[in-house]
Write an enzyme that holds these catalytic residues in place. Structure first.
Site, PDB file in Angstrom:
ATOM      1  N   SER A 111     -11.183  -5.010  14.630  1.00  0.00           N
ATOM      2  CA  SER A 111     -11.040  -3.992  13.723  1.00  0.00           C
ATOM      3  C   SER A 111     -12.425  -4.161  12.609  1.00  0.00           C
ATOM      4  CB  SER A 111      -9.832  -4.127  12.896  1.00  0.00           C
ATOM      5  OG  SER A 111      -9.491  -5.132  12.312  1.00  0.00           O
ATOM      6  N   ASP A 142     -16.908  -1.501   4.092  1.00  0.00           N
ATOM      7  CA  ASP A 142     -15.511  -0.723   3.665  1.00  0.00           C
ATOM      8  C   ASP A 142     -15.282  -0.782   2.270  1.00  0.00           C
ATOM      9  OD1 ASP A 142     -14.691  -3.366   3.610  1.00  0.00           O
ATOM     10  OD2 ASP A 142     -12.416  -2.870   4.122  1.00  0.00           O
ATOM     11  N   THR A 200      -2.978 -10.443  14.778  1.00  0.00           N
ATOM     12  CA  THR A 200      -3.642  -9.627  13.940  1.00  0.00           C
ATOM     13  C   THR A 200      -3.175 -10.098  12.343  1.00  0.00           C
ATOM     14  OG1 THR A 200      -4.149  -7.835  15.126  1.00  0.00           O
ATOM     15  CG2 THR A 200      -4.235  -7.379  12.966  1.00  0.00           C
ATOM     16  N   GLU A 248     -12.040 -10.182  14.218  1.00  0.00           N
ATOM     17  CA  GLU A 248     -11.306  -9.085  14.979  1.00  0.00           C
ATOM     18  C   GLU A 248     -11.692  -7.703  15.243  1.00  0.00           C
ATOM     19  OE1 GLU A 248      -8.127  -9.262  11.797  1.00  0.00           O
ATOM     20  OE2 GLU A 248      -9.194  -7.902  10.560  1.00  0.00           O
ATOM     21  N   ASP A 274     -14.429  -6.433   3.002  1.00  0.00           N
ATOM     22  CA  ASP A 274     -14.343  -7.420   4.002  1.00  0.00           C
ATOM     23  C   ASP A 274     -14.602  -6.933   5.349  1.00  0.00           C
ATOM     24  OD1 ASP A 274     -12.372  -5.639   4.250  1.00  0.00           O
ATOM     25  OD2 ASP A 274     -10.806  -7.021   3.855  1.00  0.00           O
ATOM     26  N   ARG A 275     -15.134  -5.700   5.836  1.00  0.00           N
ATOM     27  CA  ARG A 275     -15.426  -5.268   6.990  1.00  0.00           C
ATOM     28  C   ARG A 275     -16.700  -4.739   6.945  1.00  0.00           C
ATOM     29  NH1 ARG A 275      -9.913  -2.182   9.531  1.00  0.00           N
ATOM     30  NH2 ARG A 275      -8.673  -3.274   8.371  1.00  0.00           N
ATOM     31  N   ASP A 293     -13.216  -2.306   0.106  1.00  0.00           N
ATOM     32  CA  ASP A 293     -13.298  -3.628  -0.527  1.00  0.00           C
ATOM     33  C   ASP A 293     -14.089  -4.622  -0.088  1.00  0.00           C
ATOM     34  OD1 ASP A 293     -11.783  -4.152   1.823  1.00  0.00           O
ATOM     35  OD2 ASP A 293     -10.488  -5.653   0.684  1.00  0.00           O
ATOM     36  N   LYS A 320     -12.013 -12.351   5.716  1.00  0.00           N
ATOM     37  CA  LYS A 320     -13.108 -11.484   6.417  1.00  0.00           C
ATOM     38  C   LYS A 320     -14.132 -11.101   5.386  1.00  0.00           C
ATOM     39  CE  LYS A 320     -10.524  -7.400   7.101  1.00  0.00           C
ATOM     40  NZ  LYS A 320      -9.088  -7.885   7.887  1.00  0.00           N
ATOM     41  N   SER A 379      -8.257  -1.204   0.885  1.00  0.00           N
ATOM     42  CA  SER A 379      -9.194  -1.557   1.852  1.00  0.00           C
ATOM     43  C   SER A 379      -9.941  -0.590   2.727  1.00  0.00           C
ATOM     44  CB  SER A 379      -8.568  -2.313   3.291  1.00  0.00           C
ATOM     45  OG  SER A 379      -9.508  -3.053   4.071  1.00  0.00           O
ATOM     46  N   HIS A 380      -9.931  -0.108   3.706  1.00  0.00           N
ATOM     47  CA  HIS A 380     -10.336   1.107   4.359  1.00  0.00           C
ATOM     48  C   HIS A 380      -9.837   2.298   4.201  1.00  0.00           C
ATOM     49  CE1 HIS A 380      -7.755  -0.527   7.056  1.00  0.00           C
ATOM     50  NE2 HIS A 380      -7.793   0.448   7.729  1.00  0.00           N
ATOM     51  N   ARG A 402       0.906  -1.167  -0.108  1.00  0.00           N
ATOM     52  CA  ARG A 402       0.135   0.025  -0.061  1.00  0.00           C
ATOM     53  C   ARG A 402       0.930   1.240  -0.092  1.00  0.00           C
ATOM     54  NH1 ARG A 402      -4.735  -1.561   4.525  1.00  0.00           N
ATOM     55  NH2 ARG A 402      -5.727  -3.430   3.444  1.00  0.00           N
TER      56      ARG A 402
END
Length: 559
Positions: free
Chosen positions: A376, A287, A355, A374, A291-292, A289, A387, A122-123, A30
């Site tokens: 997060s 989020d 994590t 998790e 996964d959250r 992508d 996730k 991601s986020h 990233r």
């Protein structure tokens, strides 16, 4: 683009030189978009990724897509050219490049693909001045292990050329297949296979029946202009019959509408405000992508640590678990012990891991874990190896529908309070200090390291707490025997309360200091979380000297 005849391609070797810092973590590489836009930068990393595929890139089948953020489409065209240059056999790409991380994981497994290349940060925020990311997933659908990410990095430090094919830009908006030499490119609707998977896992008839019986029940899903808008519309509106107004911010945008695609109470503020103002029974967000997840309702917030515990407790509400049973439960170390209490009552094994989703994946591949999570805002199960935000939202809707059979007007708060009555409550919160000066952040961790290394602190009284354990969490993987050290500084008190500090590397600028605080109460579960833990927050800040070393008097985000 349907089934066009193969085009002859010219493959050329392009000379290049290494870039510093192309070291991927479990979440991939990233960096700021402008870093990836440097000449040869993205090509170098993609070539290194292809070269690091365990059996080599020749003949491989890869699933490719991302969260719609800025630079996605250019990156995919580069992947196509380099894949053709490296004799990859097939690329399966989401239409317009859009593909949620959970959906990629599912399709890797379903198609028995070699792996996948995910283009996401991601986020993290998107846009020309923000973040981009590239991640490789393995044939099990999960993130690449360190052995592979280390190999990618080593290749990036020595790379002198990459191979690409001279082929025209592929129209990613058109479904169908096209061939370039040995490479076949298939563009698909990335939602279709994921919807089929969700129908295998959940009881859609029960959910439809619930919404018909309780027609006043309001649902609002916020995809934060990330990848899950099309998934939410298909599942909630088309499949479950909810009104179109049940989804918001559902169009994926390159800059996420100028917002921060992180599903928490701070960044999903539009959803939070609407849930309270419009008396929404069930609010959810995911989020960038996909996964959250975050679950809220009028006057209710489901802490992610509690979320995974309740999903496990209500496993019978989900046909997938009712059929297979719970093989085991797992949580990341910073996540509260609420899941441990469910595991004990259900008589299944609980795992505490560092994590990083790959640790859950190892357990799942070995048949030792069914549900994991998790703090997060990541929750998942062994249906894939990532996730899964939309899965978690459907799981919670299933819990509500299941609970309504005995209490027709049940609310999220009713479900939470019933759980706390049975199990007690682990009051839990996380304080994030984002983009802290790296020197100050390192001073915080050095100061805490000195504390845990001083064994005279064991048994020490701090305010009303007695130190029972102070260490830097270390994990020996029961499946592959690998050891992960320095996973977070823990100070655990005799009553089970905990303070945890970690440095996070998921951002692209500076450092993020994360402080986790947890306090357990068997009976007094109705008090406000922040009120319940304030004494521990004070102890944590005093012990770490965080304000002194970083200059930060307030966290960026509290969850």
């Amino acid at each position: 683009m349907n089934n066009m005849p193969s085009q002859t391609v010219n493959i050329r070797e392009v000379q290049t030189t290494p870039f510093e810092g192309q070291k991927p973590g479990t979440s991939g590489l990233r960096k700021r978009v402008k870093v990836f836009q440097q000449e040869h930068y993205t090509e170098n990393f993609i070539q290194a990724t292809l070269s690091a595929i365990p059996d080599g890139p020749a003949g491989a089948t890869l699933i490719v897509g991302g969260d719609g953020r800025y630079f996605l489409k250019e990156a995919i065209q580069k992947i196509i050219r380099l894949s053709a240059g490296n004799k990859v056999s097939k690329l399966v790409i989401g239409r317009n490049g859009i593909f949620s991380t959970p959906a990629v994981s599912n399709l890797i497994r379903k198609r028995k693909a070699t792996g996948g290349i995910l283009l996401t940060a991601s986020h993290n925020p998107g846009g020309p001045d923000n973040d981009f990311g590239i991640k490789f997933n393995m044939s099990n659908g999960g993130p690449a292990p360190e052995s592979v990410t280390d190999k990618i990095y080593q290749i990036t430090t020595k790379i002198s050329s990459y191979k690409e094919a001279d082929i025209p830009e592929v129209d990613l908006s058109e479904l169908g297949t096209k061939s370039f030499g040995d490479l076949t490119v298939e563009v698909i609707d990335s939602v279709d296979d994921y919807v089929l998977l969700m129908k295998e896992i959940f009881d859609f008839d029960m959910l439809r029946s619930f919404f018909k019986k309780r027609s006043s029940f309001k649902v609002l899903f916020d995809s934060l202009h990330g990848v899950t808008g099309p998934y939410g519309k298909r599942l909630l509106v088309d499949e479950l019959g909810l009104p179109a107004s049940s989804v918001m911010n559902s169009e994926p945008l390159e800059d996420f509408g100028g917002g921060h695609p992180d599903p928490n109470l701070t960044y999903a503020h539009d959803l939070v405000e609407r849930v309270e103002k419009e008396n929404i029974d069930f609010g959810a967000a995911s989020d960038g992508d996909g996964d959250r997840n975050m679950i809220i309702g009028k006057g209710a917030f489901v802490n992610p640590s509690d979320s995974v515990a309740l999903i496990a407790a209500y496993a019978d509400a989900i046909p997938y678990f009712k059929k297979s049973g719970l093989k085991g439960l797992a949580r990341s170390m910073p996540t509260s012990g609420a899941l441990d209490r469910v595991a004990k009552k259900k008589g299944v094994q609980i795992f505490e891991v560092p994590t990083g989703w790959k640790f859950f994946g190892n357990l799942m591949d070995a048949g030792k874990c069914s549900v994991c999570g998790e703090e997060s805002f990541g929750t998942g199960s062994d249906h894939i190896r990532e996730k899964d935000g939309v899965w978690a939202i459907l799981a919670w809707l299933s819990i509500v529908a299941y609970a309504s059979e005995s209490n027709p007007n049940v609310s999220l708060n009713d479900i939470l309070n019933k759980h706390y009555e049975e199990y007690g409550r682990n009051f839990f919160s996380r304080y994030d200090y984002e983009e802290v000066d790296s020197e100050g952040a390192n001073k915080v961790m050095a100061h805490l390291t000195a504390f845990i290394n001083d064994k005279s602190n064991i048994g020490k009284k701090i305010e009303n707490y007695e130190v029972a354990l102070a260490d830097n969490f270390e994990y020996k993987d029961p499946i592959d025997g690998s050891v992960s050290k320095n996973q977070g500084i823990r100070i655990i008190f005799k009553d089970g309360s905990r303070i945890v500090f970690r440095l996070s590397g998921t951002g692209s600028q500076g450092a993020t200091v994360r402080l986790y605080v947890e306090k357990y109460s068997a009976k007094d579960y109705k008090q406000d979380t922040q009120t319940a833990i304030q004494d521990l927050i004070k102890i944590a800040l005093d012990l770490s000297k965080l304000v002194e070393f970083t200059g930060r008097k307030e966290p960026t985000v509290i969850t």
